[in-house]
Scaffold this active site. Structure first.
Site, short mmCIF file in Angstrom:
data_model
loop_
_atom_site.label_atom_id
_atom_site.label_comp_id
_atom_site.label_asym_id
_atom_site.label_seq_id
_atom_site.Cartn_x
_atom_site.Cartn_y
_atom_site.Cartn_z
N ARG A 1 0.80 -1.23 0.00
CA ARG A 1 0.00 0.00 0.00
C ARG A 1 0.83 1.27 0.00
O ARG A 1 0.57 2.18 -0.77
CB ARG A 1 -0.89 0.07 1.25
CG ARG A 1 -2.26 -0.52 1.09
CD ARG A 1 -2.69 -1.08 2.40
NE ARG A 1 -1.76 -2.14 2.75
CZ ARG A 1 -1.91 -3.40 2.35
NH1 ARG A 1 -2.95 -3.75 1.67
NH2 ARG A 1 -1.02 -4.33 2.65
N THR A 2 1.79 1.35 0.91
CA THR A 2 2.48 2.63 1.06
C THR A 2 3.24 2.98 -0.22
O THR A 2 3.09 4.08 -0.76
CB THR A 2 3.43 2.59 2.27
OG1 THR A 2 2.67 2.20 3.41
CG2 THR A 2 4.04 3.95 2.55
N LYS B 1 25.58 -3.38 -1.07
CA LYS B 1 27.06 -3.30 -1.20
C LYS B 1 27.65 -2.56 -0.01
O LYS B 1 28.84 -2.32 0.05
CB LYS B 1 27.43 -2.55 -2.47
CG LYS B 1 26.89 -3.14 -3.75
CD LYS B 1 27.34 -2.25 -4.91
CE LYS B 1 26.70 -2.68 -6.22
NZ LYS B 1 26.95 -1.69 -7.28
N ARG C 1 11.32 4.05 3.22
CA ARG C 1 10.99 3.08 4.28
C ARG C 1 12.25 2.31 4.61
O ARG C 1 12.99 1.90 3.70
CB ARG C 1 9.91 2.13 3.79
CG ARG C 1 9.72 0.95 4.73
CD ARG C 1 8.51 0.14 4.42
NE ARG C 1 7.30 0.87 4.75
CZ ARG C 1 6.08 0.32 4.76
NH1 ARG C 1 5.93 -0.94 4.46
NH2 ARG C 1 5.03 1.04 5.06
N HIS D 1 5.18 5.89 11.56
CA HIS D 1 4.69 5.74 10.18
C HIS D 1 3.72 6.90 9.92
O HIS D 1 2.50 6.71 9.85
CB HIS D 1 3.99 4.38 10.04
CG HIS D 1 3.70 3.96 8.63
ND1 HIS D 1 3.72 4.83 7.56
CD2 HIS D 1 3.38 2.75 8.13
CE1 HIS D 1 3.41 4.15 6.46
NE2 HIS D 1 3.19 2.89 6.78
C1 NCD Z 1 1.88 -1.01 8.14
C2 NCD Z 1 3.37 -0.82 8.29
O1 NCD Z 1 4.13 -0.99 7.32
O2 NCD Z 1 3.76 -0.48 9.38
N1 NCD Z 1 1.50 -1.22 6.80
C3 NCD Z 1 1.19 -0.15 6.03
O3 NCD Z 1 2.03 0.64 5.70
N2 NCD Z 1 -0.10 0.04 5.71
C4 NCD Z 1 1.30 -2.01 9.06
C5 NCD Z 1 1.89 -3.39 9.07
O4 NCD Z 1 2.80 -3.71 8.32
O5 NCD Z 1 1.39 -4.17 9.87
#
Ligand code: NCD
Length: 306
Positions: free
Chosen positions: A52-53, A81, A102, A130
């Site tokens: 999703r993100t 590397k 991320r 997040h």
């Molecule tokens: C979440 C995350 O990555 O922290 N997912 C997301 O971005 N919607 C929640 C999860 O991974 O449980």
């Protein structure tokens, strides 16, 4: 100096309101924004898995008429590397106008922001924060409930490692009369810095273990997955993973207007039979995620559409 989003508190409540208003306008008038990011490039630097993100960021940039570059795993970048995030972001700054990152290590996007010439967005850093999921959650609650104050929210599951939980509690702590019900097994309670913040602000919260007992009191139930990848040993994960399962039966205990949110991915903590319940809004929540990220990209790039 570019403006970054590393923590939900980086935006004031007024700025969050403006961002959500903008997301609403984008949803209603997508054509107006279709060329807002012409010739701009977003870099998505994902050192950890995501559906999703990453895809909602990429979709957001395409819907704004921009371009996307990036990588979806550490293996396919020079991190494999031994390159540092500080060096990587210096390079990305030459190729892109904005970066969503991320990383499995807490604080990595912050480290990147210190060397970056472009806005850095924290798209999830380890078990820490997040913020863009929180923007999504706030927009979902505001759109479907009409307000962010005067709510009782239950957060259930892995409150220790669940970064979405930490960011959401911090963000909601600034609205009036929000009551938090923190539902977890003792081993997965929220970190001390979160309860200290709640204590410091004199906010109402309760830590409990029993979901059935909590459900009837809630306006929002925010379910979360047990974060397998953050456990030190598999046996602990196996012991915890099915601690909570929201079923149709348990939904009978909830108010008619309680909303069920989940950042997703879901594993086993919400039974699929709950998906048809009109109170289950987690798939709509994911849709809001794209509009709020479009609004965020425009805002951090300082672009205004008339
Ligand atoms: C979440 C995350 O990555 O922290 N997912 C997301 O971005 N919607 C929640 C999860 O991974 O449980």
């Amino acid at each position: 100096m570019p403006r970054h989003l590393l923590n939900p508190m980086d935006f004031s409540v007024e700025e969050l309101d403006k961002l959500m208003d903008l997301a609403g306008d984008i949803e209603r008038n997508p054509d107006k924004y279709a060329h807002a990011c012409d010739r701009k490039t977003l870099a998505t630097c994902f050192y950890e898995p995501s559906t999703r993100t990453r895809l909602s960021f990429e979709g957001a940039m395409y819907h704004l008429g921009g371009h996307v570059i990036g990588f979806a795993s550490a293996d396919s970048s020079s991190a494999s590397k031994g390159e540092s995030v500080s060096d990587t972001i210096r390079i990305i700054s030459c190729y892109a106008d904005i970066c969503a990152m991320r990383h499995p290590k807490e604080g990595a996007p912050l480290v990147a922001s210190l060397k970056s010439r472009i806005p850095v967005i924290n798209a999830g850093d380890g078990g820490h924060q997040h913020p863009t999921q929180t923007l999504t959650d706030l927009l979902t609650i505001r759109s479907l409930k009409g307000h962010l104050d005067n709510i009782t929210i239950g957060l259930c599951g892995d409150l220790k490692f669940g970064r979405t939980v930490h960011s959401l509690i911090e963000a909601l702590s600034r609205y009036e009369n929000v009551r938090f019900v923190l539902i977890s097994p003792p081993e997965l309670r929220v970190p001390g810095y979160i309860t200290e913040m709640l204590d410091h602000k004199n906010l109402q919260y309760r830590e409990m273990q029993n979901l059935e007992e909590a459900i009837p009191t809630l306006d929002i139930l925010y379910m979360t997955r047990v974060q397998r990848e953050r456990f030190f040993n598999e046996d602990d994960y196996i012991r915890m993973k099915d601690f909570y399962i929201l079923t149709k039966e348990k939904m009978k205990l909830a108010r008619e207007d309680m909303l069920v949110l989940h950042p997703l991915p879901r594993v086993n903590e919400i039974s699929v039979e709950v998906d048809d319940d009109p109170r289950a809004v987690y798939f709509r929540q994911a849709q809001y995620g794209m509009y709020i990220r479009m609004a965020l990209i425009l805002t951090l790039l300082g672009l205004e559409v008339q």
